[in-house]
Design an enzyme around this catalytic site. Structure first.
Site, PDB file in Angstrom:
ATOM      1  N   GLY A 197      43.462  45.528  40.954  1.00 39.57           N
ATOM      2  CA  GLY A 197      43.671  44.319  41.731  1.00 39.57           C
ATOM      3  C   GLY A 197      43.803  44.571  43.229  1.00 39.57           C
ATOM      4  CD  GLU A 233      36.932  54.888  43.083  1.00 42.27           C
ATOM      5  OE1 GLU A 233      36.545  53.933  43.784  1.00 42.27           O
ATOM      6  OE2 GLU A 233      37.291  54.757  41.911  1.00 42.27           O
ATOM      7  CG  HIS A 241      34.030  41.900  41.861  1.00 38.63           C
ATOM      8  ND1 HIS A 241      35.246  41.277  41.747  1.00 38.63           N
ATOM      9  CD2 HIS A 241      33.890  42.641  40.745  1.00 38.63           C
ATOM     10  CE1 HIS A 241      35.809  41.624  40.615  1.00 38.63           C
ATOM     11  NE2 HIS A 241      35.009  42.451  39.983  1.00 38.63           N
ATOM     12  CG  ASN A 322      39.885  43.146  34.543  1.00 37.92           C
ATOM     13  OD1 ASN A 322      40.694  43.905  35.081  1.00 37.92           O
ATOM     14  ND2 ASN A 322      38.903  42.584  35.199  1.00 37.92           N
ATOM     15  NE  ARG A 324      42.879  39.458  33.109  1.00 38.26           N
ATOM     16  CZ  ARG A 324      42.765  40.367  34.070  1.00 38.26           C
ATOM     17  NH1 ARG A 324      43.317  41.560  33.919  1.00 38.26           N
ATOM     18  NH2 ARG A 324      42.104  40.084  35.190  1.00 38.26           N
TER      19      ARG A 324
HETATM   20  C1  MV4 Z   1      36.492  49.753  45.983  1.00 39.10           C
HETATM   21  C2  MV4 Z   1      35.853  49.157  47.081  1.00 39.10           C
HETATM   22  C3  MV4 Z   1      34.943  49.909  47.787  1.00 39.10           C
HETATM   23  N1  MV4 Z   1      34.695  51.191  47.419  1.00 39.10           N
HETATM   24  N2  MV4 Z   1      36.206  51.024  45.658  1.00 39.10           N
HETATM   25  C4  MV4 Z   1      39.505  46.188  45.042  1.00 39.10           C
HETATM   26  C5  MV4 Z   1      40.192  45.830  43.796  1.00 39.10           C
HETATM   27  C6  MV4 Z   1      40.021  46.957  42.862  1.00 39.10           C
HETATM   28  N3  MV4 Z   1      39.644  46.461  41.575  1.00 39.10           N
HETATM   29  C7  MV4 Z   1      38.967  47.820  43.461  1.00 39.10           C
HETATM   30  N4  MV4 Z   1      38.655  47.281  44.739  1.00 39.10           N
HETATM   31  C8  MV4 Z   1      37.721  47.837  45.544  1.00 39.10           C
HETATM   32  N5  MV4 Z   1      37.375  49.104  45.235  1.00 39.10           N
HETATM   33  C9  MV4 Z   1      35.339  51.700  46.364  1.00 39.10           C
HETATM   34  N6  MV4 Z   1      35.078  52.989  46.026  1.00 39.10           N
HETATM   35  C10 MV4 Z   1      36.171  47.845  47.395  1.00 39.10           C
HETATM   36  C11 MV4 Z   1      37.113  47.189  46.629  1.00 39.10           C
HETATM   37  C12 MV4 Z   1      37.386  45.842  47.029  1.00 39.10           C
HETATM   38  C13 MV4 Z   1      37.058  44.776  46.212  1.00 39.10           C
HETATM   39  C14 MV4 Z   1      36.503  44.931  44.962  1.00 39.10           C
HETATM   40  C15 MV4 Z   1      36.177  43.854  44.171  1.00 39.10           C
HETATM   41  C16 MV4 Z   1      36.418  42.571  44.637  1.00 39.10           C
HETATM   42  C17 MV4 Z   1      36.973  42.374  45.855  1.00 39.10           C
HETATM   43  C18 MV4 Z   1      37.309  43.467  46.662  1.00 39.10           C
HETATM   44  C19 MV4 Z   1      37.859  43.252  47.899  1.00 39.10           C
HETATM   45  C20 MV4 Z   1      38.189  44.294  48.678  1.00 39.10           C
HETATM   46  C21 MV4 Z   1      37.961  45.599  48.248  1.00 39.10           C
END
Ligand code: MV4
Length: 530
Positions: A197, A233, A241, A322, A324
């Protein structure tokens, strides 16, 4: 009577129409034998959603409620409701002890947790099963494996699911972290092992920022999750997303395509859609089979979702699973014609899912707007108050999933989701038009909501073209704040009130005759009410 070519009059064979859905489910319909009564340790729209699914499956539903929810819709919709404690979640919806006691007291034989609260707590799934109740969710070991983000990464990598380049284990010392960061290349992102999250994440542009980021991320993780574990990472810039819906029973693991969830603010999703403009039929099958492999690698059962980052060049990386039913499940239901909550109940009862893979093609377009009690004019701070008036949108292809009613008190005890407004239409442009109209019909009086934000988004040319990624709203602060000044809003409100009064004057009978009508009726006529 017209004759049918090639057939003699009177010889036309009339066959009863059989829908494709009936064909695919014929062998496996009927009441669920091992399940009778389901306890729902949740509240609001998802509690109501699960109660409806239970009733359609011929099951009894048992609601629970905190002191704040005594009068809520989910309490009345259930066959029985049990008080579980004060408004504070820690003493009610999060109290494993009270919930198990409620299940025992009500004679429930199963527990469907919904989302949030205890839905992804492996220890709750175990407590439910220890009480000889059926857990409507994945096996506890699958929840646990996916809850530990580095373990999930290792298991996914071993199963051939693409993960973001980075560490396969938590960072143990700084020198090792610097070496790993050099190896994967900057920018990197520091994440919490027990996170998810987005909490406790830090983006690091170059080596000069790494040491500080490791420190703050670890202490934030400890505070938020009780676990200081962190890992590294490669940072992926401006991805979409996209998440894949999974359903698995004892025999099969299937995917039901994707949901595009890029429209979010501070890790809170605001709009979801299915399908995603970014996916071709081929890419859907690649991501779908990666998600199926992910689920199989942890022995998954029931409904679950694999989150991916998808880049411009069609590379995709597993982020997390997730374990759920998710808030945004309805958009998948509308384009795939599958009731995911009913399938969860069937799978938990040991029945095969009523889904034929040959029928799993997306049809049309679905959009969901999360209507929250957050005030865009006030930095999206949660607003509270009594729902004084509510007009709910309706019409073809419009679905309103909500737990609120006129008279309900919106408090700060629970999350700010008031309702999900979901539409279906044959294509994306028509779905956006339908959503715009539904938003125009919606009236919520008593608490501030983000309704106006959704209306601005739906009419935005960039959004309508589908040019979105997870940073979309960061680039478009204009969409987050009202374009009209408060003075302009006041002018509009006065104009609307004058127009309404004018219309009422026009409807009023010219003269109010005495005599025949009662004094009530005469007064009503004077007021222009009838
Ligand atoms: C990331 C990313 C960019 N690069 N990982 C945010 C929530 C968590 N589930 C993982 N997230 C992210 N991981 C890498 N290697 C950017 C995000 C991220 C994000 C991911 C999905 C939906 C919205 C987001 C908003 C900001 C950052």
């Amino acid at each position: 009577m017209p004759s049918v070519e090639g057939e003699e009059d009177g010889e036309v064979a009339f066959e009863r129409y059989t829908s494709p859905f009936e064909l695919q489910t014929r062998q496996s319909s009927g009441p669920l034998r091992t399940l009778k009564r389901v306890l729902i340790p949740n509240r609001g729209e998802i509690a109501l959603r699960i109660i409806r699914a239970c009733h359609e499956e011929g099951l009894e539903a048992v609601a629970v409620y905190s002191a704040a929810d005594r009068g809520s819709a989910h309490v009345r919709a259930a066959d029985r409701a049990i008080a579980i404690g004060p408004a504070a979640p820690s003493q009610s919806y999060l109290s494993i002890e009270r919930l198990i006691a409620a299940a025992r007291e009500s004679g429930a034989d199963a527990v469907h947790p919904g989302y949030g609260f205890l839905a992804e707590r492996a220890s709750f799934a175990e407590a439910v099963q220890a009480a000889e109740l059926i857990w409507v969710g994945p096996p506890a070991p699958a929840i646990r494996a996916m809850g530990d983000k580095t373990e999930a990464r290792r298991r996914m990598r071993d199963a051939g699911v693409p993960v973001v380049p980075g560490g396969g284990a938590p960072v143990t010392d700084q020198r090792e972290a610097f070496a790993l960061a050099e190896e994967i290349g900057y920018p990197v992102i520091v994440k919490a092992v027990s996170g998810g999250g987005g909490k406790g994440m830090r983006v690091v542009r170059d080596a000069s920022g790494l040491a500080a980021a490791l420190d703050t991320a670890a202490s934030e993780a400890l505070k938020a999750f009780g676990d200081a574990g962190i890992y590294l990472e490669k940072f992926i810039a401006r991805p979409r997303h996209v998440e894949i819906q999974i359903l698995a029973d004892e025999e099969r693991t299937l995917h039901l395509g994707e949901r595009e969830c890029s429209i979010q603010r501070r890790h809170q999703k605001l709009v979801e859609e299915a399908p995603s403009l970014a996916l071709s039929v081929d890419l859907r099958e690649w991501m779908g089979s990666a998600a199926v492999s992910a689920a199989q690698a942890v022995g998954y059962r029931g409904a679950g979702t694999c989150e991916f980052l998808l880049t411009d060049d069609n590379s995709f990386y597993f982020l997390e699973m997730n374990t759920r039913i998710q808030v945004e499940h309805p958009v998948t239901e509308l384009v795939y014609g599958v009731d995911l909550v009913r399938e969860q109940l069937r799978i938990a009862a040991g029945e095969p899912m009523r889904v034929h893979p040959g029928w799993l093609n997306p049809r049309g377009w679905a959009l969901e707007c999360r209507i929250t009690s957050e005030d865009p004019a006030n930095g999206f701070l949660p607003s509270t108050g009594r729902i004084e008036y509510l007009r709910v949108p309706a019409g073809p292809g419009v679905r309103w999933d909500s737990g609120i009613e006129i008279g309900d008190e919106v408090t700060l005890y629970y999350d700010s989701l008031l309702a999900k407004l979901i539409v279906w239409a044959p294509d994306r442009a028509q779905a956006i038009t339908r959503m715009t109209q539904a938003l125009d019909e919606l009236v919520v009086v008593g608490v501030a909501t983000n309704q106006a934000f959704h209306r601005r988004l739906m009419t935005d040319p960039e959004f309508r073209k589908g040019e979105i990624d997870i940073q979309f709203l960061e680039r478009r602060p204009d969409l987050l704040t009202p374009s009209d000044s408060p003075a302009r809003v006041l002018d509009l409100a006065v104009a609307a009130a004058l127009a309404e009064d004018h219309a009422r004057q026009a409807r009023r009978p010219a003269a109010v005759e005495a005599g025949s009508a009662s004094e009530w009726a005469r007064q009503a006529r004077r007021e222009g009410l009838r």
